[in-house]
Design an enzyme around this catalytic site. Structure first.
Site, PDB file in Angstrom:
ATOM      1  N   GLU A 146      -7.661 -14.743  -5.174  1.00  0.00           N
ATOM      2  CA  GLU A 146      -8.054 -15.359  -6.457  1.00  0.00           C
ATOM      3  C   GLU A 146      -7.119 -14.871  -7.560  1.00  0.00           C
ATOM      4  O   GLU A 146      -7.563 -14.349  -8.594  1.00  0.00           O
ATOM      5  CB  GLU A 146      -9.509 -15.001  -6.804  1.00  0.00           C
ATOM      6  CG  GLU A 146     -10.513 -15.374  -5.732  1.00  0.00           C
ATOM      7  CD  GLU A 146     -11.973 -15.178  -6.159  1.00  0.00           C
ATOM      8  OE1 GLU A 146     -12.255 -15.014  -7.361  1.00  0.00           O
ATOM      9  OE2 GLU A 146     -12.836 -15.197  -5.257  1.00  0.00           O
TER      10      GLU A 146
ATOM     11  N   GLU B 210     -18.184  -9.893  -2.820  1.00  0.00           N
ATOM     12  CA  GLU B 210     -18.568  -8.876  -3.813  1.00  0.00           C
ATOM     13  C   GLU B 210     -19.842  -8.091  -3.462  1.00  0.00           C
ATOM     14  O   GLU B 210     -20.765  -8.007  -4.256  1.00  0.00           O
ATOM     15  CB  GLU B 210     -18.712  -9.556  -5.187  1.00  0.00           C
ATOM     16  CG  GLU B 210     -17.435 -10.264  -5.599  1.00  0.00           C
ATOM     17  CD  GLU B 210     -17.538 -10.989  -6.952  1.00  0.00           C
ATOM     18  OE1 GLU B 210     -18.638 -11.069  -7.514  1.00  0.00           O
ATOM     19  OE2 GLU B 210     -16.496 -11.472  -7.421  1.00  0.00           O
TER      20      GLU B 210
HETATM   21  C1  GLA Z   1     -15.395 -14.479  -8.703  1.00  0.00           C
HETATM   22  C2  GLA Z   1     -15.760 -15.450  -7.583  1.00  0.00           C
HETATM   23  C3  GLA Z   1     -15.105 -16.780  -7.783  1.00  0.00           C
HETATM   24  C4  GLA Z   1     -15.197 -17.275  -9.197  1.00  0.00           C
HETATM   25  C5  GLA Z   1     -14.650 -16.233 -10.125  1.00  0.00           C
HETATM   26  C6  GLA Z   1     -14.722 -16.720 -11.538  1.00  0.00           C
HETATM   27  O1  GLA Z   1     -14.163 -13.912  -8.546  1.00  0.00           O
HETATM   28  O2  GLA Z   1     -15.426 -14.961  -6.323  1.00  0.00           O
HETATM   29  O3  GLA Z   1     -15.730 -17.727  -6.947  1.00  0.00           O
HETATM   30  O4  GLA Z   1     -16.514 -17.588  -9.518  1.00  0.00           O
HETATM   31  O5  GLA Z   1     -15.422 -15.070  -9.980  1.00  0.00           O
HETATM   32  O6  GLA Z   1     -14.237 -18.011 -11.670  1.00  0.00           O
END
Ligand code: GLA
Length: 349
Positions: free
Chosen positions: A260, A154
């Site tokens: 994710e 990020e």
């Molecule tokens: C972001 C992070 C993850 C996690 C999510 C929330 O996407 O990359 O590691 O912390 O937020 O669970």
């Protein structure tokens, strides 16, 4: 694999029923056995130890795990130069004992940093050296037990600007290049990723990320893949937007990780009505993601990872303060239509 798939397809349609038009299915065949690429899940070692239903699903359905939290800087280096690997090592032992790969997540981020790191004071060289110690110690500790890493998480804003995190503020944009080089020095065999959210939803962000990493790759910096987190909704981003982002990444030659995945239903926040229609939409979205992923050239398919096991384990309700049901399994650890959509996407090819 082919025979197994078609036998399974028969079984799948035999057990599917159309009661209320919601797909139902059973989870007695491993998702990973149906895929030609790794199927991952984010896990907590605490749940793995204390919750047998959770553990059984992780063991039976997935062949890669991403540590949800225990590889983050606050967990691994809680005090300066005082690393704490016990819990992370227990997860690696679990993975080894059960034949799962581990995807390391994440070396650098702006969240879940120990307070000493957030408050670190030093000149640029001292910041680089602090970053080097963290990256090299962590990557070298796990060696080839962890063959892939999210090196930076990020680093871009939705409008394409660099995020002004501590690394950017104290080192400048070169921290990205340095981070990948340092990780590569510590483990030259590891596959190294940049990972972010809204890559599909925000085309400007996607463009900025690709421009940056294309440039680094051309300079010979070892960046191998892009992780699209895909914390998405039932209706957004559109199929087109997801496809466009994936195509753009593929065209630059990067490996692609759907890193994710969770699919929220509650766009407006607060409480919601859980309807068959929403569950069905969620299943269709999961199938769509699976179809899009499988259209990526095979040598660029790094894998699909779901961000948690059951709706009970999702970060979304507590983080956003809204009722939601974003994962494959319900609160009783029964497979949802979202699971069926995944299964259908994997078997229908
Ligand atoms: C972001 C992070 C993850 C996690 C999510 C929330 O996407 O990359 O590691 O912390 O937020 O669970």
């Amino acid at each position: 694999m082919k025979i197994q798939k078609s036998l399974f397809l028969l079984l799948f349609f035999a057990v599917s029923c159309t009661k209320n038009d919601i797909p139902t299915c059973v989870d007695d065949v491993a998702l990973f056995s149906l895929a030609d690429f790794p199927i991952g899940v984010a896990v907590s070692p605490f749940e793995l130890e204390s919750n047998s239903a959770y553990r059984q699903i992780v063991v039976e359905q997935f062949n890669r795990i991403t540590p949800g939290n225990v590889f983050k800087p606050d967990a691994l280096q809680p005090l300066e130069n005082d690393f704490s690997f016990e819990i992370a090592d227990s997860l690696v032992a679990f993975a080894n004992a059960n034949g799962k790969q581990i995807h390391g997540h994440t070396l650098l981020w702006h969240n879940q940093l120990p307070s000493w790191m957030n408050n670190f004071s030093g000149n640029r060289d001292e910041w680089i050296s602090m970053m080097e110690t963290h990256i090299k110690t962590v990557v070298a500790h796990f060696g080839n037990q962890v063959k892939s890493w999210d090196v930076v998480n990020e680093a871009f804003e939705d409008n394409g600007d660099f995020r002004a995190n501590i690394w950017y503020q104290n080192i400048g944009e070169e921290y990205l290049k340095l981070a990948f080089e340092l990780a590569h020095e510590a483990n030259p065999d590891a596959i190294l990723f940049y990972n972010d959210f809204n890559i599909a939803a925000k085309p400007k962000k996607c463009e900025a990320i690709l421009n940056h990493f294309k440039k680094l790759k051309n300079e010979g910096v070892p960046v191998h893949g892009i992780g699209l987190q895909l914390h998405i909704f039932n209706a957004t981003p559109s199929e087109n937007k997801i496809e466009n982002a994936v195509k753009a990444i593929v065209n630059e030659g990067f490996q692609v990780h759907f890193s994710e995945i969770d699919i929220s239903m509650n766009l407006s926040g607060g409480n919601m009505q859980l309807t068959d229609n929403k569950l069905q939409k969620q299943g269709e979205r999961m199938k769509l993601l699976t179809d899009i992923f499988q259209n990526i050239p095979e040598n660029q398919q790094f894998g699909m990872t779901i961000w948690g096991v059951s709706d009970l384990d999702s970060w979304i309700p507590s983080f956003f303060g809204r009722e939601d049901y974003p994962l494959l399994y319900d609160e009783n650890y029964e497979p949802k239509p979202m699971y069926c959509g995944f299964l259908e996407g994997l078997t229908e090819r």
